[in-house]
Write a protein that holds these residues in place. Sequence first.
Motif, PDB file in Angstrom:
ATOM      1  N   ARG A 131       0.831  -1.211   0.000  1.00  0.00           N
ATOM      2  CA  ARG A 131       0.000   0.000   0.000  1.00  0.00           C
ATOM      3  C   ARG A 131       0.866   1.262   0.000  1.00  0.00           C
ATOM      4  N   HIS A 132       2.029   1.183   0.640  1.00  0.00           N
ATOM      5  CA  HIS A 132       2.935   2.322   0.646  1.00  0.00           C
ATOM      6  C   HIS A 132       3.601   2.497  -0.714  1.00  0.00           C
ATOM      7  N   ALA A 133       3.888   1.378  -1.391  1.00  0.00           N
ATOM      8  CA  ALA A 133       4.553   1.439  -2.696  1.00  0.00           C
ATOM      9  C   ALA A 133       3.695   2.169  -3.714  1.00  0.00           C
ATOM     10  N   ASP A 134       2.417   1.896  -3.711  1.00  0.00           N
ATOM     11  CA  ASP A 134       1.511   2.568  -4.654  1.00  0.00           C
ATOM     12  C   ASP A 134       1.497   4.069  -4.406  1.00  0.00           C
ATOM     13  N   ASP A 135       1.506   4.458  -3.139  1.00  0.00           N
ATOM     14  CA  ASP A 135       1.531   5.870  -2.783  1.00  0.00           C
ATOM     15  C   ASP A 135       2.859   6.498  -3.181  1.00  0.00           C
ATOM     16  N   MET A 136       3.946   5.731  -3.002  1.00  0.00           N
ATOM     17  CA  MET A 136       5.273   6.258  -3.276  1.00  0.00           C
ATOM     18  C   MET A 136       5.486   6.530  -4.756  1.00  0.00           C
ATOM     19  N   VAL A 137       4.881   5.698  -5.633  1.00  0.00           N
ATOM     20  CA  VAL A 137       5.024   5.901  -7.075  1.00  0.00           C
ATOM     21  C   VAL A 137       4.529   7.283  -7.470  1.00  0.00           C
ATOM     22  N   PHE A 138       3.447   7.730  -6.858  1.00  0.00           N
ATOM     23  CA  PHE A 138       2.916   9.065  -7.156  1.00  0.00           C
ATOM     24  C   PHE A 138       3.910  10.139  -6.748  1.00  0.00           C
ATOM     25  N   TYR A 139       4.448  10.044  -5.528  1.00  0.00           N
ATOM     26  CA  TYR A 139       5.405  11.047  -5.053  1.00  0.00           C
ATOM     27  C   TYR A 139       6.679  11.029  -5.894  1.00  0.00           C
ATOM     28  N   ALA A 140       7.161   9.821  -6.224  1.00  0.00           N
ATOM     29  CA  ALA A 140       8.398   9.710  -6.993  1.00  0.00           C
ATOM     30  C   ALA A 140       8.216  10.262  -8.408  1.00  0.00           C
ATOM     31  N   THR A 141       7.080   9.952  -9.036  1.00  0.00           N
ATOM     32  CA  THR A 141       6.818  10.452 -10.391  1.00  0.00           C
ATOM     33  C   THR A 141       6.761  11.967 -10.408  1.00  0.00           C
ATOM     34  N   LEU A 142       6.086  12.535  -9.427  1.00  0.00           N
ATOM     35  CA  LEU A 142       5.996  13.992  -9.332  1.00  0.00           C
ATOM     36  C   LEU A 142       7.381  14.590  -9.123  1.00  0.00           C
ATOM     37  N   GLY A 143       8.190  13.932  -8.298  1.00  0.00           N
ATOM     38  CA  GLY A 143       9.550  14.417  -8.044  1.00  0.00           C
ATOM     39  C   GLY A 143      10.421  14.347  -9.278  1.00  0.00           C
ATOM     40  N   ILE A 144      10.278  13.262 -10.062  1.00  0.00           N
ATOM     41  CA  ILE A 144      11.058  13.105 -11.285  1.00  0.00           C
ATOM     42  C   ILE A 144      10.748  14.220 -12.275  1.00  0.00           C
ATOM     43  N   ILE A 145       9.464  14.485 -12.482  1.00  0.00           N
ATOM     44  CA  ILE A 145       9.051  15.480 -13.481  1.00  0.00           C
ATOM     45  C   ILE A 145       9.433  16.895 -13.046  1.00  0.00           C
ATOM     46  N   LEU A 146       9.027  17.265 -11.829  1.00  0.00           N
ATOM     47  CA  LEU A 146       9.307  18.629 -11.363  1.00  0.00           C
ATOM     48  C   LEU A 146      10.796  18.843 -11.122  1.00  0.00           C
ATOM     49  N   GLY A 147      11.425  17.893 -10.444  1.00  0.00           N
ATOM     50  CA  GLY A 147      12.856  18.025 -10.168  1.00  0.00           C
ATOM     51  C   GLY A 147      13.690  18.011 -11.435  1.00  0.00           C
ATOM     52  N   GLY A 148      13.331  17.118 -12.371  1.00  0.00           N
ATOM     53  CA  GLY A 148      14.073  17.040 -13.621  1.00  0.00           C
ATOM     54  C   GLY A 148      13.978  18.308 -14.436  1.00  0.00           C
ATOM     55  N   ARG A 149      12.795  18.895 -14.476  1.00  0.00           N
ATOM     56  CA  ARG A 149      12.610  20.124 -15.258  1.00  0.00           C
ATOM     57  C   ARG A 149      13.288  21.315 -14.595  1.00  0.00           C
ATOM     58  N   ILE A 150      13.087  21.462 -13.297  1.00  0.00           N
ATOM     59  CA  ILE A 150      13.706  22.582 -12.578  1.00  0.00           C
ATOM     60  C   ILE A 150      15.229  22.465 -12.629  1.00  0.00           C
ATOM     61  N   GLY A 151      15.729  21.236 -12.478  1.00  0.00           N
ATOM     62  CA  GLY A 151      17.165  21.031 -12.548  1.00  0.00           C
ATOM     63  C   GLY A 151      17.735  21.390 -13.907  1.00  0.00           C
ATOM     64  N   TYR A 152      17.004  21.059 -14.965  1.00  0.00           N
ATOM     65  CA  TYR A 152      17.475  21.390 -16.310  1.00  0.00           C
ATOM     66  C   TYR A 152      17.548  22.904 -16.505  1.00  0.00           C
ATOM     67  N   VAL A 153      16.513  23.595 -16.032  1.00  0.00           N
ATOM     68  CA  VAL A 153      16.489  25.052 -16.176  1.00  0.00           C
ATOM     69  C   VAL A 153      17.647  25.688 -15.413  1.00  0.00           C
ATOM     70  N   LEU A 154      17.926  25.188 -14.208  1.00  0.00           N
ATOM     71  CA  LEU A 154      18.984  25.767 -13.382  1.00  0.00           C
ATOM     72  C   LEU A 154      20.380  25.452 -13.907  1.00  0.00           C
ATOM     73  N   PHE A 155      20.593  24.217 -14.360  1.00  0.00           N
ATOM     74  CA  PHE A 155      21.944  23.785 -14.724  1.00  0.00           C
ATOM     75  C   PHE A 155      22.258  23.901 -16.215  1.00  0.00           C
TER      76      PHE A 155
END
Length: 292
Positions: free
Chosen positions: A64-88
């Motif tokens: 049950r935690h894994a299903d919840d974690m996929v949502f948080y991880a996916t959001l982190g990948i998209i937002l973090g990846g985009r923000i990181g690209y803009v900054l670096f």
Amino acid sequence: MILSTLAAAGGHIRFDQLGLDPVALDLGFFTLKWYSLAYLAGILVGWWYLLKLLAQPGAPMARRHADDMVFYATLGIILGGRIGYVLFYGEDMWSDPWRILRLWDGGMSFHGGVVGTSIGILLMARKHKLNWLRIHDYVACCAPFGLFFGRLANFVNGELWGKPTDVAWGIVFPNTVAGGLDPARHPSQLYEAGLEGIVLGALLWFLFWRTNARYQPGKLVGWFLLGYGLSRFFVEFFREADEQLMEFARQTGLHMGQWLTLPMIAGGIYLIVTANRRRQRIEPIAGSESVA
């Protein structure tokens, strides 16, 4: 077919004769690119593998935690990846800030994605009162799938190519030299797919299934950081620097990607060296049997 392709390219492979297209599906009103499918495949296969890992004794969270974690991880990948690209990497985006929001134009940073995913996992772990570092260990074992698919998508897109070379497997990518003859280049995307995806994935598989590393919090994620950092640092010597950061590479002697891997390498070594002192008696989330 292969021989004629090599002959036409003067002994090298011509990318435009490989029959690759960045678009996987074009319905006119809807276009699906291989890069998007690579992200989706990495998340789905990683989620499937994570469930396999969690089925073993001493798991840090339940299904049950894994299903919840996929949502948080996916959001982190998209937002973090985009923000990181803009900054670096996205220096040209500051002249048109609206481009930052246009994800379909491409541009994602792996290092930013790592930070975003880490924050997402931290939030999820705090919400369910779970061990943040041990969850990272399990997620790190799944990350090579996404890296492998992502680098293959970079190759299909004909982007992030390598430096000019005379090796037999050099590939002539189109439009790599403004107004000049395109040289054969290292297929650095495939080098990264092999090292970051296959080799690193195999190392983490061995450590998880054949050693007690998963009972030493931080050891698996430490090996991931170290393995990725060394692989990326090495391949960057064969990869062309991003166009907007050519001058930065000339002035500093290293590519931006190499500078960003140095903290990962240092952090990975620290987590590996100190992992044994964090070893503890693990109480599984589901069940009552302890695992030493």
